[in-house]
Enzyme design. Structure first.
Site, PDB file in Angstrom:
ATOM      1  CD  GLU A 173      48.024   9.499 -17.028  1.00 59.05           C
ATOM      2  OE1 GLU A 173      48.598   9.981 -16.191  1.00 59.05           O
ATOM      3  OE2 GLU A 173      48.946   8.847 -17.908  1.00 59.05           O
ATOM      4  CG  ASN A 217      44.636   7.169 -23.159  1.00 63.44           C
ATOM      5  OD1 ASN A 217      45.218   6.656 -23.932  1.00 63.44           O
ATOM      6  ND2 ASN A 217      46.325   8.264 -22.798  1.00 63.44           N
ATOM      7  CG  HIS A 254      50.557   1.633 -18.850  1.00 64.27           C
ATOM      8  ND1 HIS A 254      51.418   1.274 -20.027  1.00 64.27           N
ATOM      9  CD2 HIS A 254      50.761   2.820 -19.205  1.00 64.27           C
ATOM     10  CE1 HIS A 254      51.902   2.543 -20.601  1.00 64.27           C
ATOM     11  NE2 HIS A 254      50.807   3.121 -19.726  1.00 64.27           N
ATOM     12  CD  GLU A 280      49.238   5.721 -22.830  1.00 61.03           C
ATOM     13  OE1 GLU A 280      50.433   5.662 -21.399  1.00 61.03           O
ATOM     14  OE2 GLU A 280      49.065   6.951 -22.551  1.00 61.03           O
ATOM     15  CG  ASP A 282      53.113  -0.810 -21.046  1.00 63.19           C
ATOM     16  OD1 ASP A 282      53.286  -0.957 -20.524  1.00 63.19           O
ATOM     17  OD2 ASP A 282      54.432  -0.572 -21.340  1.00 63.19           O
TER      18      ASP A 282
HETATM   19  O1  G3I Z   1      64.348  14.639 -22.348  1.00 66.17           O
HETATM   20  C1  G3I Z   1      64.663  14.905 -20.815  1.00 66.17           C
HETATM   21  C2  G3I Z   1      66.085  15.132 -20.688  1.00 66.17           C
HETATM   22  O2  G3I Z   1      66.500  16.807 -21.985  1.00 66.17           O
HETATM   23  C3  G3I Z   1      66.845  14.724 -19.984  1.00 66.17           C
HETATM   24  O3  G3I Z   1      68.567  15.012 -19.423  1.00 66.17           O
HETATM   25  C4  G3I Z   1      65.997  13.927 -18.737  1.00 66.17           C
HETATM   26  C5  G3I Z   1      66.545  13.726 -17.440  1.00 66.17           C
HETATM   27  O4  G3I Z   1      65.462  13.157 -16.828  1.00 66.17           O
HETATM   28  O5  G3I Z   1      64.371  14.122 -18.690  1.00 66.17           O
HETATM   29  C6  G3I Z   1      64.137  13.925 -20.528  1.00 66.17           C
HETATM   30  O6  G3I Z   1      62.897  14.168 -20.166  1.00 66.17           O
HETATM   31  C7  G3I Z   1      62.037  12.761 -19.576  1.00 66.17           C
HETATM   32  C8  G3I Z   1      61.068  12.153 -20.599  1.00 66.17           C
HETATM   33  O7  G3I Z   1      60.504  10.691 -20.386  1.00 66.17           O
HETATM   34  C9  G3I Z   1      61.897  11.720 -21.799  1.00 66.17           C
HETATM   35  O8  G3I Z   1      63.043  10.756 -21.766  1.00 66.17           O
HETATM   36  C10 G3I Z   1      61.345  12.739 -18.361  1.00 66.17           C
HETATM   37  O9  G3I Z   1      62.157  12.531 -17.453  1.00 66.17           O
HETATM   38  C11 G3I Z   1      61.160  11.957 -18.156  1.00 66.17           C
HETATM   39  O10 G3I Z   1      59.854  12.169 -16.782  1.00 66.17           O
HETATM   40  C12 G3I Z   1      59.990  11.298 -19.110  1.00 66.17           C
HETATM   41  O11 G3I Z   1      58.844  10.486 -19.096  1.00 66.17           O
HETATM   42  C13 G3I Z   1      57.717   9.931 -19.559  1.00 66.17           C
HETATM   43  C14 G3I Z   1      56.822   9.633 -18.254  1.00 66.17           C
HETATM   44  O12 G3I Z   1      54.966   9.461 -19.617  1.00 66.17           O
HETATM   45  C15 G3I Z   1      56.470  11.108 -18.200  1.00 66.17           C
HETATM   46  O13 G3I Z   1      55.332  11.220 -16.823  1.00 66.17           O
HETATM   47  C16 G3I Z   1      57.962   8.849 -20.067  1.00 66.17           C
HETATM   48  O14 G3I Z   1      59.433   8.195 -21.683  1.00 66.17           O
HETATM   49  C17 G3I Z   1      56.781   8.091 -20.578  1.00 66.17           C
HETATM   50  O15 G3I Z   1      56.677   6.965 -21.223  1.00 66.17           O
HETATM   51  C18 G3I Z   1      55.259   8.422 -20.001  1.00 66.17           C
HETATM   52  O16 G3I Z   1      54.176   7.546 -20.475  1.00 66.17           O
HETATM   53  C19 G3I Z   1      53.415   8.369 -20.042  1.00 66.17           C
HETATM   54  C20 G3I Z   1      51.972   8.625 -20.713  1.00 66.17           C
HETATM   55  O17 G3I Z   1      52.710   9.741 -21.277  1.00 66.17           O
HETATM   56  C21 G3I Z   1      50.608   8.704 -20.299  1.00 66.17           C
HETATM   57  N1  G3I Z   1      50.401   7.353 -19.175  1.00 66.17           N
HETATM   58  C22 G3I Z   1      51.587   6.920 -18.493  1.00 66.17           C
HETATM   59  C23 G3I Z   1      52.562   6.730 -19.659  1.00 66.17           C
HETATM   60  C24 G3I Z   1      53.668   6.575 -18.766  1.00 66.17           C
HETATM   61  O18 G3I Z   1      54.188   7.178 -17.846  1.00 66.17           O
END
Ligand code: G3I
Length: 481
Positions: A173, A217, A254, A280, A282
Site C-alpha cells: 500500500e 501488494n 476488497h 485479500e 472479500d
Molecule cells: O490485538 C489487539 C488487541 O490486543 C487490542 O485489544 C485491540 C484493541 O483495538 O486491538 C487488537 O489489534 C487489532 C488487530 O486488527 C487484531 O485484531 C487492531 O486494533 C486492528 O487495527 C487490526 O486491524 C487489522 C487491520 O489490517 C489493521 O490495519 C485487521 O484485522 C486486518 O484485517 C487488516 O488487514 C489489512 C491488510 O493487512 C492490508 N490490506 C487491507 C486489510 C484490511 O484493512
C-alpha cells in the site's frame, strides 16, 4: 509518465482453447498426446476450494488470525477448504518486532507451523507498510537509522520463514489513492528515504532470500485504467527494465464488485513478466449478486496463466474486518454461501495451468526467454492398477528450467503416488509445488500432497518444479501403494 497499454496491448486472451490446442500439439510431436490431452478436461469436480484450485496448478488461501485458533470449526474449515494461508496481522512489523531487533514469532509461528503441517502454502504479509508499525519506528529516527532498521527487519523476518513462505508482500500500500499517476502515500518511509524506499526494500528482500517470490501488494489497483493502477504498473515495468527484483503483484481486491476490466488488468500486469495473485479478496453483498461477483473474480484469475492463486481475507463473516458487509464465503455459522458455490464451480471449470510459478525466478523470468520447443520424457504405459509419470519441460532459461510432471492412473484408481527419477547432469530442484520431494544425490523422489493423492482410474494430476542446470527430461517411474 511512461506508456501504459490499456485496452490496446496488455490484455491476453483467455487461454483455455488456444492453450489447450498448443499443449496438445507440442505433446503430439513428442508422441505422448493421448497421455495428457485426453485428460485435460477430465478432472473430476473437486469438492473443496483448495483441491479445485490445485487442479489448475493454483492455490486457494485464506487469511487466518491466531486469536481464532481456539475455534475448532474455524480450524477445521481452514484445513478442509484451503491450501494456502496469509497471517491476517501476525507478521506485520508492529506485532512481530515490537522492540527493535527483538522478535515475537510465537503467533505467526502458530499459523505457519500449522499450515506447513497441513502441506499448505504460506504467503508472507507484510514486510514494509506504513500501518501497524511498532512505536520505536518514529519521526525522530535519521534516514540511515531507518534504512538499517528496515533492512534488518526484512532480513530477520525472511530468514526466520525461509523455506516456509513462498511469496512475500515486500511493500504494501505505498501508492496514493487519487492524485496524479505514480504519487506515493506520505509515510515515514517517503519522508526519510524518499520514493526509492520501495526499490531498497525489494533489493534487501532478494538479498535475504533469492528463492522466494517478491510481491508488491495494494488495494484499489483492480481497475485497469485507474491512476493508482497505472502508477503501480509503471513501477513494475520500470523495475523489470532496470533489474530491480520483483516477481509478483498482489491485487488485494476488497470491493463490492470487480471492475469490468478486472481480467484485462490481471493480464496487463502478467504481460510485464510478473505473477499476479489476488491476495485479500472479500466482496460485500449477499446472495446471487455477491455470488456473481465472486464468480467473475475467480474466472478472471483462471483465464490468465500467471494468476497463480487467490486468497480470501478470512473464512467466516463473523470474524471479517468488514463483517457488516458479510463479504466472505462462509456465513457466521460456517455455512457455505452461494458465493462459495460459484467460486468452487469456477475453480473446477479452469483448465490446467501450464505456467504456475510459486517460487522466485532464479535470475530472470523464465517467460522472458522460453525454450524454443518444450520436451517431454518418454511415456511409460500405466500398469493396471498402477500409475505412470511423464516429465515435460515448460520453460528454460540460462542456468535453469521449469517442468511439469503428469501423474496418470492406470485402469484402477490410485490412492497415493510416488514418482522417482535420476538427474543425468547435476540438475537440482529449486522449488517444487503440488508434491513433496526428498533428494538423495541425483535421485529425486516426489510423493503426493494430501489433496492430490487420489486419482480416478485413467485420470491424472500434475506437479511442477523449477530447477537449476540444463533442462532435462529423465524417465520417471511411478508407484502407488
Ligand atoms: O490485538 C489487539 C488487541 O490486543 C487490542 O485489544 C485491540 C484493541 O483495538 O486491538 C487488537 O489489534 C487489532 C488487530 O486488527 C487484531 O485484531 C487492531 O486494533 C486492528 O487495527 C487490526 O486491524 C487489522 C487491520 O489490517 C489493521 O490495519 C485487521 O484485522 C486486518 O484485517 C487488516 O488487514 C489489512 C491488510 O493487512 C492490508 N490490506 C487491507 C486489510 C484490511 O484493512
Amino acid at each position: 509518465m511512461s506508456d501504459f497499454p490499456l485496452s490496446a496491448g496488455g490484455a491476453r486472451r483467455p487461454l483455455s482453447g488456444p492453450r489447450r490446442a498448443l499443449t496438445a500439439g507440442a505433446l503430439g510431436v513428442l508422441g505422448v498426446v493421448t497421455a495428457l490431452a485426453a485428460t485435460l478436461p477430465a478432472n473430476a469436480a473437486a469438492s473443496t476450494l483448495g483441491a479445485a484450485a490445485a487442479q489448475s496448478g493454483r492455490y486457494f488461501g485464506t487469511a487466518i488470525a491466531a486469536g481464532h485458533l481456539n475455534d475448532s470449526t474455524y480450524v477445521a474449515t481452514w484445513d478442509r477448504e484451503f491450501n494456502s494461508v496469509t497471517a491476517e496481522n501476525e507478521m506485520k512489523w508492529g506485532p512481530i518486532e515490537p522492540s527493535r531487533n527483538s522478535f515475537n514469532w510465537s503467533q505467526a509461528d502458530q499459523i505457519v507451523n500449522h499450515a506447513v503441517g497441513q502441506g499448505m502454502k504460506v504467503r508472507g504479509h507484510t514486510l514494509v507498510w506504513h500501518a501497524q508499525l511498532p512505536s520505536w519506528i518514529n519521526s525522530g529516527m535519521s534516514a540511515s537509522d531507518l534504512r538499517s532498521a528496515m533492512t534488518n527487519h526484512i532480513t530477520q523476518v525472511m530468514n526466520h520463514y525461509k523455506g516456509k513462505v513462498f511469496a512475500w508482500d515486500v511493500v504494501n500500500e505505498a501508492f496514493n489513492d487519487g492524485g496524479a499517476v505514480g504519487t506515493l502515500r506520505d509515510s515515514i518511509f517517503t519522508q526519510k528515504l524518499g520514493n526509492g524506499f520501495i526499490e531498497e526494500a525489494f533489493r534487501a528482500a532478494r538479498a535475504a532470500d533469492p528463492n522466494v517470490k517478491l510481491c508488491y501488494n495494494d488495494y484499489n489497483i483492480d481497475d485497469a485504467n485507474a491512476n493508482k493502477t497505472r502508477g503501480v504498473y509503471n513501477m513494475v515495468k520500470d523495475f523489470k527494465a532496470r533489474g530491480v527484483p520483483i516477481d509478483c503483484v498482489g491485487l488485494q481486491s476488497h470491493f463490492g464488485n470487480p471492475p469490468s476490466n478486472y481480467q484485462q488488468n490481471i493480464a496487463q500486469f502478467a504481460a510485464l513478466g510478473v505473477d499476479v495473485q489476488i491476495t485479500e479478496l472479500d466482496v460485500g453483498g449477499s446472495g446471487s449478486t455477491q455470488a456473481d461477483a465472486y464468480r467473475r473474480v475467480t474466472q478472471a484469475c483462471m483465464a490468465v496463466s500467471r494468476c497463480t492463486g487467490i486468497t480470501v481475507w478470512g473464512i467466516t463473516d463473523k470474524y471479517s474486518w468488514r463483517s457488516g458487509d458479510t463479504p466472505l464465503l462462509f456465513d457466521g455459522n460456517y455455512n457455505k454461501k452461494q458465493a462459495y458455490n460459484s467460486v468452487l464451480d469456477a475453480l473446477n471449470a479452469a483448465t490446467p495451468n501450464t505456467s504456475p510459478s510459486p517460487s522466485a525466478t532464479p535470475t530472470r523470468s523464465p517467460s522472458a526467454s522460453p525454450s524454443a520447443s518444450p520436451s517431454a520424457s518418454p511415456t511409460r504405459s500405466p500398469l493396471p492398477g498402477g500409475c505412470s509419470a511423464t516429465i515435460k519441460t515448460i520453460n528454460s532459461w540460462g542456468g535453469g528450467f521449469q517442468s511439469e510432471v503428469t501423474v496418470q492412473a492406470g485402469s484402477s484408481a490410485v490412492n497415493g503416488w510416488t514418482v522417482k527419477w535420476t538427474w543425468p547432469g547435476g540438475q537440482s530442484i529449486s522449488s517444487l509445488w503440488n508434491g513433496r520431494q526428498s533428494v538423495s544425490g541425483s535421485s529425486v523422489t516426489v510423493t503426493n500432497e494430501s489433496y492430490n493423492g487420489s486419482i480416478a482410474a485413467g485420470g491424472s494430476t500434475t506437479f511442477g518444479f523449477t530447477a537449476n542446470g540444463t533442462a532435462a527430461t529423465p524417465t520417471a517411474t511411478c508407484t502407488s501403494p
